[in-house]
Scaffold this active site. Structure first.
Site, PDB file in Angstrom:
ATOM      1  N   CYS A 131     -66.554 -26.454  67.798  1.00  0.00           N
ATOM      2  CA  CYS A 131     -66.697 -25.096  68.335  1.00  0.00           C
ATOM      3  C   CYS A 131     -67.278 -25.110  69.745  1.00  0.00           C
ATOM      4  CB  CYS A 131     -67.590 -24.277  67.406  1.00  0.00           C
ATOM      5  SG  CYS A 131     -67.906 -22.631  68.053  1.00  0.00           S
ATOM      6  N   CYS A 134     -69.851 -22.253  70.425  1.00  0.00           N
ATOM      7  CA  CYS A 134     -71.174 -22.482  69.828  1.00  0.00           C
ATOM      8  C   CYS A 134     -71.935 -23.568  70.570  1.00  0.00           C
ATOM      9  CB  CYS A 134     -71.055 -22.923  68.371  1.00  0.00           C
ATOM     10  SG  CYS A 134     -69.751 -22.135  67.441  1.00  0.00           S
ATOM     11  N   ASP A 135     -71.268 -24.665  70.909  1.00  0.00           N
ATOM     12  CA  ASP A 135     -71.987 -25.861  71.347  1.00  0.00           C
ATOM     13  C   ASP A 135     -71.788 -26.243  72.809  1.00  0.00           C
ATOM     14  OD1 ASP A 135     -72.922 -26.085  68.754  1.00  0.00           O
ATOM     15  OD2 ASP A 135     -71.210 -27.286  68.113  1.00  0.00           O
TER      16      ASP A 135
END
Ligand code: NAP
Length: 309
Positions: A131, A134-135
């Site tokens: 992701c 997200c990261d």
């Protein structure tokens, strides 16, 4: 007793919920994670009609969720099993509840395909991610490697250039599955490099990921990819999806794990519909996932009125 229970709150399930709820059907959506499905972790969704302002996947899925919430109930839990045959369908959840409905709409979507190479599991969240939204920020100023050649890989690689010192796309062929527009955009980006005809055979590191071993599928040559100054690296894997249909396999007709439906989203079981990325179809986009949801809810309403099956 619900009129409809919808399993999964991606774009397909949220749209089905919106339409079912607006038809005054008592509707419950069950989701084990956050609403939005794959969209919630997609950086930008540029190709959903009207998605111009705040086109982030998270923004769009939040708005879809807020809208559906006006019309149907939500429950956050994991479904452990279902009983689909008969007039009354049963849904069993991990917290020991049994919920009943006249109609079930399966919109469980698909999960990330794994590379299944040494290091992938070990370094999950310590350098390995599925992701970018997200990261991505964790890899600011570092070298990032993206695996895959589809729309997800190339779009997320472009997004990751916001953070990474460099972004290298590793793809097993020298042609891309991604649309030409996205390929051209990636090729024009100065931060993006390509490692083609190559597969990752190992992800290495200590506490964090520090290198990748790639093998050229044409020459058999192996090499190690890492940063110039031995800094940690980010490895983002986007090699497709696997339908989340295991739970239904002995009850619903499937083809290679995808649920077979007709054009009304009806499965082979009366009162059971399947929509979105878990059903057999040739194009899996957010816009037709939402379309599937609309069709299933409208036809389910007709079924509940005794008009179809
Ligand atoms: P995809 O189109 O199935 O592409 C998967 C990619 O991973 C392919 O390039 C494939 O290589 C590669 N791959 C598969 N297994 C591999 C393995 N074991 N090792 C190395 N590489 C592997 O998946 P996706 O990119 O996630 O897209 C899924 C669907 O969503 C598509 O229909 C796509 O168009 C759509 N999508 C649309 C958008 C958008 O329009 N905004 C964004 C994201 C996704 P090969 O090409 O050699 O098979």
């Amino acid at each position: 007793m619900y009129d409809i229970i919808i399993l999964g709150a991606g774009p397909a399930g949220l749209t089905a919920g919106l339409y079912a709820g607006r038809s005054k059907l008592k509707t419950l959506i069950i989701e084990k994670n956050i609403p939005g499905g794959q969209i919630a972790t997609t950086a930008f969704v540029d190709n959903y009609p009207g998605s111009i302002e705040d086109a982030t996947g998270m923004g769009l899925s939040d708005r879809m969720y807020e809208q559906a919430k006006e019309y149907c109930e939500f429950l956050t839990t994991e479904v452990t099993s279902v009983e689909l045959k008969g007039k009354v369908k049963k849904v069993h959840t991990e917290d020991g509840k049994t919920l009943e409905a006249k109609v079930i709409i399966i919109s469980t979507g698909a999960s990330h395909r794994k590379l299944e190479v040494p290091g992938e599991k070990e370094f999950l969240n310590m350098g390995v991610s599925y992701c970018a939204t997200c990261d991505g920020p964790f890899y600011s100023g570092l070298d990032i490697f993206v695996v895959g050649g589809g729309d997800s890989a190339l779009e997320e690689a472009i997004y990751l250039t916001k953070f990474g010192k460099s972004v290298t796309i590793i793809h097993r062929r020298d042609e891309f599955r991604a649309s030409q527009l996205v390929v051209d955009k990636a090729k024009a980006n100065e931060k993006i490099k390509f490692e083609l005809d190559s597969v990752v055979t190992e992800i290495k590191g200590d506490k964090e990921t520090s290198s990748l071993i790639v093998e050229n599928v044409k020459t058999g040559e192996k090499k190690e990819l890492k940063s110039d100054d031995n800094s940690p690296i980010g490895v983002f894997i986007f090699v497709g999806y696997i339908p989340q249909t295991e739970m239904f396999k002995d009850q619903v007709e499937m083809n290679y794990g995808y649920i077979v439906t007709d054009s009304d989203m009806k499965t082979n079981i009366e009162g059971v519909f399947a929509i979105g990325d878990n059903r057999e179809k040739s194009v899996r986009q957010m816009v037709n996932a939402a379309g599937d949801g609309c069709i299933a809810a409208v036809i389910a309403n007709r079924y509940l009125e005794g008009q179809v099956w």
